[in-house]
Design an enzyme around this catalytic site. Structure first.
Site, PDB file in Angstrom:
ATOM      1  N   SER A 282      -3.853   1.187   3.890  1.00  0.00           N
ATOM      2  CA  SER A 282      -3.767   2.123   5.017  1.00  0.00           C
ATOM      3  C   SER A 282      -3.802   1.328   6.313  1.00  0.00           C
ATOM      4  O   SER A 282      -4.469   0.287   6.394  1.00  0.00           O
ATOM      5  CB  SER A 282      -4.936   3.106   4.993  1.00  0.00           C
ATOM      6  OG  SER A 282      -4.988   3.855   6.200  1.00  0.00           O
TER       7      SER A 282
ATOM      8  N   TYR B 161     -14.168   3.773   4.776  1.00  0.00           N
ATOM      9  CA  TYR B 161     -12.795   3.905   4.307  1.00  0.00           C
ATOM     10  C   TYR B 161     -11.928   2.765   4.839  1.00  0.00           C
ATOM     11  O   TYR B 161     -11.181   2.128   4.091  1.00  0.00           O
ATOM     12  CB  TYR B 161     -12.220   5.248   4.746  1.00  0.00           C
ATOM     13  CG  TYR B 161     -10.762   5.447   4.386  1.00  0.00           C
ATOM     14  CD1 TYR B 161     -10.396   5.801   3.095  1.00  0.00           C
ATOM     15  CD2 TYR B 161      -9.761   5.278   5.337  1.00  0.00           C
ATOM     16  CE1 TYR B 161      -9.068   5.974   2.758  1.00  0.00           C
ATOM     17  CE2 TYR B 161      -8.427   5.452   5.013  1.00  0.00           C
ATOM     18  CZ  TYR B 161      -8.082   5.803   3.719  1.00  0.00           C
ATOM     19  OH  TYR B 161      -6.759   5.966   3.384  1.00  0.00           O
TER      20      TYR B 161
END
Length: 262
Positions: free
Chosen positions: A140, A153
């Site tokens: 990501s 995350y």
């Protein structure tokens, strides 16, 4: 015609994983679909078999559970047909760092990093022995941006990028291609599961566009593919700057600015 490798895809029941399954089915690859939701996997597998005349196996697994990870590892080690691993399974962070429980942190880190690494480690020796194959790790852009406030995350996705780059250094000379794919906000169920309304986000990429772009990078054998990055030279400059920084690290002595108290 040469036999196409089978593709094992984690998180394959919906979103990015399901679209990868569709696209590789269109290319004539047999599939092994891995996810927790067996009903959805069975529905997808049935459709892909009928529409594309390929073999599709379903492997129900929760990759936060040791026994389930072990079962997928065994399949990757033992099934010589599998030549491509799409490491897509993952989860998003819900809430800030101080609001997360120890259990939720462990689950997030375990799925996004430990499971992904173990599956790559399970298939890599066999691919090296064969001298061919591919491992695709879905990261990501959040892994590049601590400013986004998704600390755990983002840290897991920074790990995915680093691991992919390191594996590429180790494995590319042995015939194994490793690709890191870095999406930005993409319209998948990961947002709903994290308690976030995706429709409140200012810009969201459709999942089909994301996967199609990632596969262009795959076919070009890019090491890092960032579909939403419109100026490719930005990544080149970042990587060059990183390498320049490394060249200025001289580990025998501390830098001059640290040798005297201010």
């Amino acid at each position: 015609m040469a036999t196409r490798s089978a593709v094992l895809i984690t998180g394959a029941s919906t979103g990015i994983g399901a679209v990868y399954a569709e696209r590789f089915a269109q290319r004539g690859h047999d599939l092994i679909l891995v996810a927790r939701d067996k009903a959805r996997l069975d529905t997808l597998a049935k459709r892909l078999r009928e529409e594309h005349r390929i073999g599709v196996d379903v492997l129900q697994a929760d990759l936060t559970q040791h026994a389930d990870i072990a079962a997928v590892e065994a399949r990757l080690r033992d099934d010589a047909r599998i030549g491509i691993l799409i490491n897509n399974a993952g989860m998003a962070q819900s809430g800030g760092f101080t609001s997360q429980s120890a259990d939720s942190i462990e689950r997030l880190v375990g799925l996004n990093t430990t499971a992904l690494t173990r599956l790559a480690a399970a298939i890599a020796p066999r691919l090296v022995e064969a001298g061919e194959g591919a491992i695709v790790n879905i990261g990501s852009v959040v892994g590049l941006a601590p400013e986004f406030g998704m600390s755990v995350y983002g840290a897991t996705k920074a790990f995915v990028l680093f691991l992919s780059q390191g594996l590429s250094v180790e494995l590319s000379s042995k015939g194994v291609y490793v690709q890191a794919v870095l999406p930005a906000a993409t319209r998948t169920e990961i947002w709903e599961r994290a308690g976030i309304d995706v429709n409140t986000l200012p810009e969201v990429m459709e999942v089909e566009e994301l996967v199609d772009a990632a596969l262009v990078g795959f076919d070009r054998r890019e090491l890092v593919t960032i579909p939403p990055l419109h100026v490719a030279e930005r990544w080149d400059a970042l990587d060059a700057s990183r390498q320049g920084l490394l060249s200025d690290i001289r580990q025998a002595h501390a830098a001059e600015r640290y040798r005297a108290a201010s």
